[in-house]
Scaffold this active site. Structure first.
Site, PDB file in Angstrom:
ATOM      1  N   GLU A  33      32.116  39.710 -32.340  1.00  0.00           N
ATOM      2  CA  GLU A  33      31.784  38.305 -32.082  1.00  0.00           C
ATOM      3  C   GLU A  33      30.638  38.116 -31.083  1.00  0.00           C
ATOM      4  O   GLU A  33      30.838  37.584 -29.978  1.00  0.00           O
ATOM      5  CB  GLU A  33      33.029  37.548 -31.621  1.00  0.00           C
ATOM      6  N   GLU A  36      38.978  38.262 -39.390  1.00  0.00           N
ATOM      7  CA  GLU A  36      40.117  37.984 -38.501  1.00  0.00           C
ATOM      8  C   GLU A  36      40.644  36.581 -38.773  1.00  0.00           C
ATOM      9  O   GLU A  36      39.854  35.651 -38.944  1.00  0.00           O
ATOM     10  CB  GLU A  36      39.682  37.945 -37.024  1.00  0.00           C
TER      11      GLU A  36
HETATM   12  C1  GAL Z   1      38.838  36.696 -31.624  1.00  0.00           C
HETATM   13  C2  GAL Z   1      38.503  38.091 -31.140  1.00  0.00           C
HETATM   14  C3  GAL Z   1      39.721  38.995 -31.196  1.00  0.00           C
HETATM   15  C4  GAL Z   1      40.904  38.319 -30.585  1.00  0.00           C
HETATM   16  C5  GAL Z   1      41.127  37.005 -31.272  1.00  0.00           C
HETATM   17  C6  GAL Z   1      42.332  36.265 -30.760  1.00  0.00           C
HETATM   18  O1  GAL Z   1      37.877  35.770 -31.240  1.00  0.00           O
HETATM   19  O2  GAL Z   1      37.480  38.653 -31.923  1.00  0.00           O
HETATM   20  O3  GAL Z   1      39.425  40.220 -30.560  1.00  0.00           O
HETATM   21  O4  GAL Z   1      40.660  38.117 -29.231  1.00  0.00           O
HETATM   22  O5  GAL Z   1      40.005  36.185 -31.090  1.00  0.00           O
HETATM   23  O6  GAL Z   1      42.520  35.047 -31.442  1.00  0.00           O
END
Ligand code: GAL
Length: 681
Positions: free
Chosen positions: A150, A308
């Site tokens: 990110e 994710e």
């Molecule tokens: C994302 C991040 C992950 C984790 C996740 C939690 O933004 O890439 O590593 O922190 O949020 O929601």
């Protein structure tokens, strides 16, 4: 270049096994097999363990994990752990710690604690990534590279000494002559003329508004620095492992303002996006759909990866609501419907310690005797049945203009109203289109838009002359364009186009604006059709456009609020206010006028999307919905439908419209076959 393996839809998530003893790792691989997990993103934050001291690499522990995953049939999206520089590195190079706009140097103890411009960070990155690439090149488990994590979130802009040095070099490359920079930034205003490049600082926090053109350039520069840091890694990996796709996960296409993803898209082999629901927002599935549509658009219509999302609650919102039964399934399948060829989560197993221990995982703290785990296993089975969707395209007849530069510029200081925001306008139009069951693409205003029947430009504040010409050509050739207020106002330097607003669009819209009349907070005005509007009113003077609706009240009563300008073979519509009621009806009028087909009579809780010969019917409501006119075979239960299909409350039905025969029930267990031999990297 989409990763060849795993076949079908990729299923899994971030896997951070260094938090767990070996027995848990063994159990994890067994659980992955049970759920049908076939891909994990590995080693995202493992720098401290992979290089415990400068130049001393320890890959043994990771080798063991990768081999075990491989033996279990789980492919690996191997990360470069540069989002978490280790303590020893930061202690040795404290100058890598980023500095905020307010001048605060952040400390070690979180993550993303190095500035993308810092030379020591770039050198260490190159050393580490080369070692990683050399060690794992040829390993059959590694099917793709996941660079960093990110970019731009939460660290969009850094104001350290390295950033300032790189900024000056960037300005010299961009403007060549100092006089060109002075012109572009309008430095004669407030006596800011520069006489030497060394006088130029970053646009730090100030007691007054800072030169907006300087801030806009700093946003461009900062984003470019992250891209350079990415490209440094990608080039090493491409050299060492040609043919293995390289990506980085975007911090939520719609939520990370600092990254211009039209620029990023050119640098990635496959687009990967993260999305988290705004848990308390009632219609948060609409934001999800928008994020997915934007990811697909940034991918140029190619399949992309959901890298994710969450199985249940996150831990960083004010109130972290668990997902309701069936919600994770609806969320996951909505991403697939809109072009994702993967469903991946943060993270596989919920952490016991650290900052994210209250974040859900595919394996929750409650273990496998839980509703959450049963849903995870069921989703794995669903995705196996959806293997035929892989690679399928989504076709949209309507596009919405999205330009990050305009977004940045619009939200700088001292605009006519604090209520003028880009996201609020895009959200409003997107939501109305979503409720009309219209699938949209997002487009840059300079891109080829000739294939769309309708293009919507919500508050496209910054519009270059070239982009304005592009929109003009589009309408003349038969396109239908709907523009909302505060569009076409400034050029790429945040300088107002000459003459009356909207300088870049006067001719195209067939009107000019004599005066802006922003409304007071909570003030509303009524239109002649009875519609209620807020935020904005302005004095529109038609010059070729005809009035569709007028303002019935407020500062511009008796003057146009909605206009239409027939130009060449097409039409340019203009909306001079923010409709509280009637936006959907106006859009319907524009869509009908342009001949955009869409299902009628469906409740707007039913999401209907077509992808590659499949129709996805996602019921977000609490009542069953019957959809007419769909025939084909239901992918999940093999039932043939000819005509109406009833989707139970909260359920998802996917119909393979083209399929002649019921889809065979797949065997249980993961898609990938376990591999007997464990190869040595
Ligand atoms: C994302 C991040 C992950 C984790 C996740 C939690 O933004 O890439 O590593 O922190 O949020 O929601």
């Amino acid at each position: 270049m989409y990763p060849e393996r795993p076949a079908g839809i990729a299923y899994g998530g971030d896997y951070n096994p260094e938090q767990w003893p070996r027995e848990v790792l063994e159990e994890d691989v067994a659980l992955m097999r049970e759920a049908g997990v076939n891909l994990v993103s590995l080693g995202l934050f493992s720098w401290a363990l992979l290089e415990p001291a400068q130049g001393r690499f320890e890959f043994g522990w990771l080798d063991e994990i990768i081999d075990r995953l491989h033996a279990g049939g789980v492919a690996v999206d191997l990360a470069t752990p540069t989002a978490a520089p280790p303590a020893w590195f930061v202690a040795r190079h404290p100058d890598v710690l980023p500095v905020t706009r307010e001048g605060v140097r952040i400390g070690f103890g979180g993550r993303q604690s190095a500035c993308s411009s810092a030379p020591a960070f770039r050198e260490a990155t190159a050393r580490l990534v080369r070692a990683l690439g050399e060690h794992y090149r040829g390993h059959p488990a590694v099917v793709m590279w996941h660079v960093h994590n990110e970019y731009g979130a939460p660290l969009g802009e850094c104001y350290c000494e390295h950033s300032v040095a790189a900024w000056r070099a960037w300005l010299r490359r961009t403007y060549r002559e100092l006089s060109a920079l002075n012109d572009a930034w309008g430095t004669t205003f407030w006596g800011q003329t520069y006489t030497d490049w060394s006088e130029i600082d970053a646009p730090r926090a100030n007691h007054t508004a800072v030169n907006p053109a300087q801030r806009l350039d700093y946003a461009r520069f900062s984003d470019g620095q992250h891209r350079e840091h990415y490209a440094l890694q990608r080039d090493i990996l491409r050299e060492l492992t040609p043919g293995i796709p390289v990506t980085t996960n975007f911090a939520g296409t719609v939520n990370c303002k600092s990254t211009d993803l039209w620029q990023w898209a050119r640098e990635l082999d496959v687009i990967a996006n993260d999305h988290y629901l705004q848990a308390e927002r009632p219609d948060n599935h609409i934001d999800l759909a928008m994020s997915a549509d934007l990811a697909r658009s940034v991918a140029g219509g190619e399949p992309w990866m959901l890298m994710e999302h969450s199985a249940g609650a996150v831990n960083w919102q004010p109130r972290n609501l668990a997902k309701r039964p069936g919600e994770m399934r609806r969320n996951s399948l909505a991403h697939v419907a809109r072009g994702s060829d993967s469903v991946l989560f943060f993270q596989f197993r919920a952490s016991r310690f650290g900052a994210e221990k209250f974040h859900s995982g595919m394996v929750p703290h409650a273990g496998t005797d839980s509703e959450q785990w049963r849903e995870v296993v069921r989703l794995g089975a669903d995705l196996r049945r959806l293997a035929g969707v892989r690679g399928g395209r989504v076709r949209a007849e309507v596009a919405v203009v999205w330009d990050w530069e305009s977004y940045w510029a619009l939200e700088l200081d001292w605009r006519p109203s604090v209520d003028l925001t880009f996201r609020e306008r895009v959200d409003a139009f997107y939501e109305a289109l979503w409720r009309e069951h219209v699938t949209v693409d997002f487009v840059h205003p300079s891109s080829d838009i000739s294939g769309y029947r309708v293009v919507v430009a919500p508050s496209s504040y910054l519009l270059t002359e070239a982009s304005a010409k592009n929109l003009h050509r589009y309408v003349e050739a038969g396109g239908h364009l709907l523009v909302s207020y505060f569009s076409g106002i400034v050029d790429e330097h945040d300088t107002i186009h000459p003459g009356a607003h909207p300088g870049a669009l006067r001719e195209l819209l067939g009107l000019s604006i004599e005066e802006f009349h922003p409304l007071r907070e909570h003030e509303t005005v009524t239109l002649t059709g009875g519609e209620v509007a807020r935020v904005w009113s302005e004095r529109v003077r038609p010059a070729g456009a005809v009035t569709v609706r007028g303002f019935a009240g407020g500062p511009d009563a008796g003057h146009p609020a909605v206009t239409r300008h027939d130009l060449g073979a097409g039409t340019a519509w203009y909306l001079a206010t923010a409709l509280v009621t009637g936006l959907r009806e106006l859009l319907a009028q524009v869509l009908d006028h342009a001949g955009v087909s869409r299902p009628h009579g469906l409740p707007d809780s039913l999401e209907l999307v077509r992808r590659g010969g499949h129709v996805f019917l996602i019921n977000h409501g609490d009542r069953p919905v019957t959809v007419e006119g769909v025939s084909g075979v239901s992918v999940f239960d093999g039932v043939r439908h000819d005509g109406p299909v009833t989707v139970p409350a909260g359920a998802v039905t996917v119909i393979a419209e083209a399929a002649a025969e019921p889809v065979a029930e797949p065997a249980a267990g993961p898609v990938a076959e376990p591999v007997a031999e464990t190869p040595q990297p």
